[in-house]
Write a protein that holds these residues in place. Structure first.
Motif: not given
Ligand SMILES: [Zn+2]
Length: 232
Positions: A112-140
């Motif tokens: 169960a912990l292994e799948s929790t970690i996997q889910a969290l890692e995937q969510a973080l990848v998505v969030l990082e992308k969202e953050r970077a995109l919003a930051q770029t749009q903001f900066d422009d």
């Protein structure tokens, strides 16, 4: 009196700076939205990262437990193989059953912990992308915003260097005191006397204070709010 002139100048300079700062912080809705999105994703990233750290720490403990459970099971299995007497054999089988159950009970939460970690890692990848995109749009957009507010940006530069040169005329202690008071008194440090009262806190000044002010020999502060006074 020289220091009072410098202090009054400094007050005016900081007032202008505060106004410009407010104007530059008053973001149009689209920019404000992007700014909020960046901050929200940053908060989510921080939360998920913390959860991931916790899960990773838990998994280390569980892995150790599983290693121990595996050893116990191996030992019980070996005992079954080396036992020949019937009574002892039954006991050894029961022991092995017990150890197998124990191992399974450790292995389940580990999975169960292994799948929790996997889910969290995937969510973080998505969030990082969202953050970077919003930051770029903001900066422009913010670059455009600053270009539209070029006058304020330029004025801010001029005022900031004026602040530096004014502060050089004062002692470090005077500068520190000024900023301490500014922080405590909503930025209003040097105030005029109006109708015999401090215009910072409206408290009537005592006769001797007014007299000293008219003499103009030293810096006079309000006894009630500690602001620096001048006669208008
Ligand atoms: Zn006062």
């Amino acid at each position: 009196m020289e220091p009072l002139i410098t202090l009054r100048d400094l007050q005016v300079t900081l007032d202008y700076l505060a106004t410009i700062h407010r104007e530059l912080l008053a973001l149009p809705p689209d920019l404000a939205n992007l700014d909020a999105r960046v901050k929200t994703t940053e908060k989510q990233i921080a939360e998920k990262t913390k959860a991931l750290d916790t899960a990773r720490a838990q998994i280390l403990v569980k892995v150790k437990e599983l290693t121990q459970a595996q050893k116990d099971e191996d030992r019980a299995r070996a005992a079954v193989k080396t036992t020949s007497q019937k009574v002892q054999y039954t006991a050894a089988i029961r022991e092995l059953d017990e150890k197998e159950r124990l191992k399974a009970s450790v292995a389940r939460p580990l999975k169960a912990l292994e799948s929790t970690i996997q889910a969290l890692e995937q969510a973080l990848v998505v969030l990082e992308k969202e953050r970077a995109l919003a930051q770029t749009q903001f900066d422009d957009l913010y670059t455009i915003f600053l270009e539209e507010h070029a006058n304020q940006v330029q004025a801010r530069k001029v005022l900031q260097s004026k602040q530096v040169s004014l502060e050089k005329k004062l002692t470090p202690a005077e500068v520190a005191r000024f900023h301490r008071l500014a922080a405590a008194r909503h930025g209003r440090v040097v105030v005029a006397v109006e109708n015999g009262a401090c215009s910072g806190c409206n408290v009537k000044l005592r006769g001797p204070i007014l007299f000293q002010l008219k003499e103009g020999k030293s810096l006079i502060t309000c006894e009630s709010c500690q602001r620096i006074l001048f006669l208008s």
